[in-house]
Design a protein around this motif. Structure first.
Motif, short mmCIF file in Angstrom:
data_model
loop_
_atom_site.label_atom_id
_atom_site.label_comp_id
_atom_site.label_asym_id
_atom_site.label_seq_id
_atom_site.Cartn_x
_atom_site.Cartn_y
_atom_site.Cartn_z
N GLN A 34 9.90 41.52 14.46
CA GLN A 34 9.85 42.63 15.46
C GLN A 34 10.97 43.66 15.27
O GLN A 34 10.47 44.65 15.78
N ASP A 35 12.13 43.48 14.80
CA ASP A 35 13.02 44.48 14.64
C ASP A 35 12.42 45.67 13.60
O ASP A 35 12.63 46.79 13.55
N ARG A 76 9.88 47.75 14.91
CA ARG A 76 10.39 48.62 15.84
C ARG A 76 11.12 49.69 15.11
O ARG A 76 11.16 51.15 15.30
N ASP A 118 10.51 53.72 14.40
CA ASP A 118 11.37 54.83 14.86
C ASP A 118 11.58 55.89 13.75
O ASP A 118 11.96 57.15 14.34
N PHE A 146 5.03 48.04 21.34
CA PHE A 146 5.64 48.58 20.13
C PHE A 146 5.00 50.04 19.70
O PHE A 146 5.52 50.30 18.83
#
Length: 684
Positions: free
Chosen positions: A571-572, A575, A579, A602
């Motif tokens: 998940q990180d 993300r 970004d 997301f």
């Protein structure tokens, strides 16, 4: 590129280190760690050379046991721990169970013999001191008599001073204890009267040998005898001195060490090494057409017992399991063994028509399911079982064990409290896949793995707009799937990104004129392990920095299941990639409400659908079919949250047209060409 694959020398180095840890924990050795390591390496080299000889030179084990004693590897549990480490390590290295068992038995024998020799050498020194004291006593009897008497009487070794014809002149208490008779009963008798084997020749002066002595009641005991002459000042022999050492404790120790090397200390069952040896023997002794049934099982959720109640309770459960398995096959020609932590094996040789395998398995599981109460807590365990039944003519002993283990692994894949019987056809397919999967590291090291590119087309006009990079090895199996099964996919992920990233500028030049603004030209789909990799974002940053292309030119697809379940850093990673401007995608998408919500949460740009039709052609199904209606609703939902929808595995243009009509944007598959090199893509 990966590290070099492990080789036999590396495996031997690991075994030496394991052995060194056992020695360090059990014995004080007055040497440096480097010297001890060198000693163990030389001993292991002797053992492996002995096992690779034809036939295996198991007698080398005697010398290895002697060298262990000479090297001061003589802690109370050093031999036991060493035999355990060597048994596991040599078995894992592929040596046969029976040669390893015999070799280690010789090691134990050599070790015990060397200990005995060392003790006797010390006793010989004591004997020489005794004789010296005796001679000094003759010169100055009053000054030395008490000293001689103290040594003579307190010695733990039996000492007999006899006439030259063997008649006892004086005996110490230790000899009376060894022979089991009062000292008074030994007067005017000879040692030969107590030797069990009358045909044994007399022991010559200066020689040492083992003999059996008879005790009252007919019991016998092994002793070790040495004899020498006691001479006067002129050198004339006056008496014989015989030293008698009781070997009962050493014999018991040898038997105990042999038992410990072949049995599990907790349950008393044969260990894996002993089981394989017994399996081989029972297989050889069984009539060629009489079936053998072998069950491999492990306990379900056993770690939960240890975590909840502690390891003492877990040990009790293991002992109970061992006892119940043994009881379940009582009265049969059977063998039960503990072959791993919570793994057991049950071998049954059938003299008559055997019951169905299902009947045996059901009986065993029923026996294990009965709760065992202790301190008010009743614990019962279930097990997962793999079974095979074959005759010796059909399958070797080693193959029989492997087949049962393969059936057990398959049963374990079905869930807990399951059982499965060996399926030869399925096993051949599984072994074929296993051969390919385990061969990947060598293929990678040898340069056989390469980066290939799959064209991705825009369905509205069937124009290629990007490529997907993938690890390719000519085979009928998905290379990424094979790598995922062994964990090789983790190092392959950065390698794939770095290797394919060098061509990013070329794809930007090729597809930039036809792609829409902000559309990626290079796609990489990552497996579950790769998606969870904590270094993924850093790897992508390095690729983008080295190629100097906009971040939006790269599309990274993460595994939907890994992100949905929060596996590792998945998940990180999703993300962070979003970004920094990378086009994010999810593949293996099945369309549940949580998955759709995750796309919106997301800001996922592309969703690649898993096959919703299970191999059926969607363009052949009626529009009112449930899978079709569900797929159309899913596509509409994804587009409503701003995601572009793509599909994989499109077979021909008719299928591509159907997907385009449903609002799917991109596709790849056989309809547009298979994986190829850079030249294959640019030449189309």
């Amino acid at each position: 590129m990966s590290d070099a694959p492990p080789d036999p020398e590396g495996d031997q180095a690991d075994l030496v280190l394991s052995w060194l840890r056992v020695v360090a924990a059990t014995a004080y050795v007055p040497r440096s760690s480097t010297e001890v390591h060198a000693l163990l390496a030389s001993l292991l080299r002797r053992l492996t050379e002995a096992l690779t000889a034809t036939p295996p030179d198991v007698v080398v084990g005697l010398r290895v046991g002697e060298l262990m004693v000479e090297g001061a590897l003589t802690g109370e549990t050093t031999l036991e721990g060493s035999l355990g480490v060597l048994a596991d390590g040599l078995a894992d290295a592929g040596f046969g169970a029976r040669p390893v068992a015999r070799l280690l038995a010789y090691v134990a024998a050599g070790y015990a013999a060397a200990l005995r020799k060392r003790t006797l050498a010390q006793q010989e020194n004591m004997k020489l001191a005794l004789l010296t004291a005796k001679q000094r006593a003759e010169r100055d009897r009053r000054a030395t008599e008490s000293r001689f008497r103290e040594v003579f009487d307190a010695s733990a070794v039996g000492i007999a001073i006899t006439e030259l014809d063997g008649t006892f002149v004086e005996t110490n208490p230790a000899l009376a204890t060894i022979l089991g008779r009062p000292t008074e009963d030994l007067r005017y008798r000879t040692l030969a009267e107590f030797i069990a084997d009358e045909d044994e020749p007399p022991l010559a002066v200066g020689e040492a040998d083992r003999r059996r002595v008879v005790r009252p009641g007919g019991d016998t005991a092994w002793v070790y005898l040495t004899t020498s002459m006691l001479r006067d000042d002129s050198g004339v022999a006056r008496y014989r001195v015989t030293m008698v050492q009781d070997l009962s404790e050493l014999q018991l120790l040898g038997n105990q060490l042999s038992h410990q090397s072949l049995h599990d200390a907790l349950t008393g069952l044969p260990n894996r090494l002993h089981f394989e040896s017994r399996l081989e023997a029972m297989h050889a002794q069984a009539p060629p057409h009489r079936p053998l049934t072998l069950l491999c099982l492990d306990l379900d959720a056993f770690s939960l017992v240890n975590t909840t109640y502690g390891h003492a309770t877990g040990d009790r459960v293991l002992r109970t399991t061992a006892n119940r398995l043994t009881s379940a096959v009582a009265g049969r020609q059977a063998l039960v063994a503990r072959v791993g932590g919570d793994e057991f094996a049950v071998l049954i040789a059938h003299d008559t028509a055997p019951p169905p395998v299902s009947t045996l398995v059901t009986a065993l599981l029923a026996e294990l399911s009965e709760p065992d109460y202790d301190a008010g807590v009743g614990l019962a365990v279930s097990a997962t079982v793999g079974a095979v039944r074959r005759t010796p003519a059909e399958m070797s002993s080693a193959e029989l064990f492997r087949a049962a283990d393969a059936a057990h692994r398959y049963a374990r894949s079905l869930g807990r409290h399951q059982w499965a019987e060996f399926d030869g056809h399925a096993d051949r397919a599984t072994r074929k896949v296993g051969t390919l999967a385990t061969g990947l590291p060598a293929a990678w090291e040898n340069g056989e793995l390469r980066v290939a590119y799959q064209p991705v087309v825009r369905l509205s006009d069937l124009v290629p707009v990007r490529v997907r990079a993938l690890v390719h090895l000519p085979t009928d199996r998905d290379t990424a799937e094979l790598a995922e099964s062994t964990g090789l996919s983790v190092p392959l992920g950065p390698w794939l990104l770095a290797q394919s990233g060098t061509h990013l500028p070329r794809w930007r030049t090729l597809f930039g004129p036809v792609a829409e603004e902000g559309e990626a030209v290079h796609r990489v789909l990552l497996s579950g392990l790769q998606s969870a990799d904590g270094d993924l974002s850093a790897t992508v940053n390095d690729v983008l920095t080295s190629t100097c292309v906009p971040t939006g030119a790269l599309e990274i697809g993460l595994d939907t299941a890994a992100v949905l379940t929060g596996r590792g850093d998945a998940q990180d990673n999703l993300r962070t990639l979003s970004d920094i401007g990378v086009v994010t995608a999810l593949h293996g998408f099945t369309g549940g409400p949580r998955e759709i919500a995750m796309v919106e949460r997301f800001g996922v740009r592309t969703v690649l659908l898993a096959d919703p039709f299970e191999g059926w052609r969607p363009d052949w199904l009626p529009r009112e079919a449930v899978p079709v209606r569900a797929t159309l609703e899913l596509i509409a939902a994804l587009r409503s949250v701003g995601a572009s929808v793509g599909v994989l595995g499109v077979r021909d243009h008719a299928e591509a047209t159907w997907w385009a009509e449903q609002g799917v944007r991109t596709a790849e598959g056989p309809a547009f060409g298979g994986p190829g090199g850079v030249g294959d893509i640019t030449g189309r």
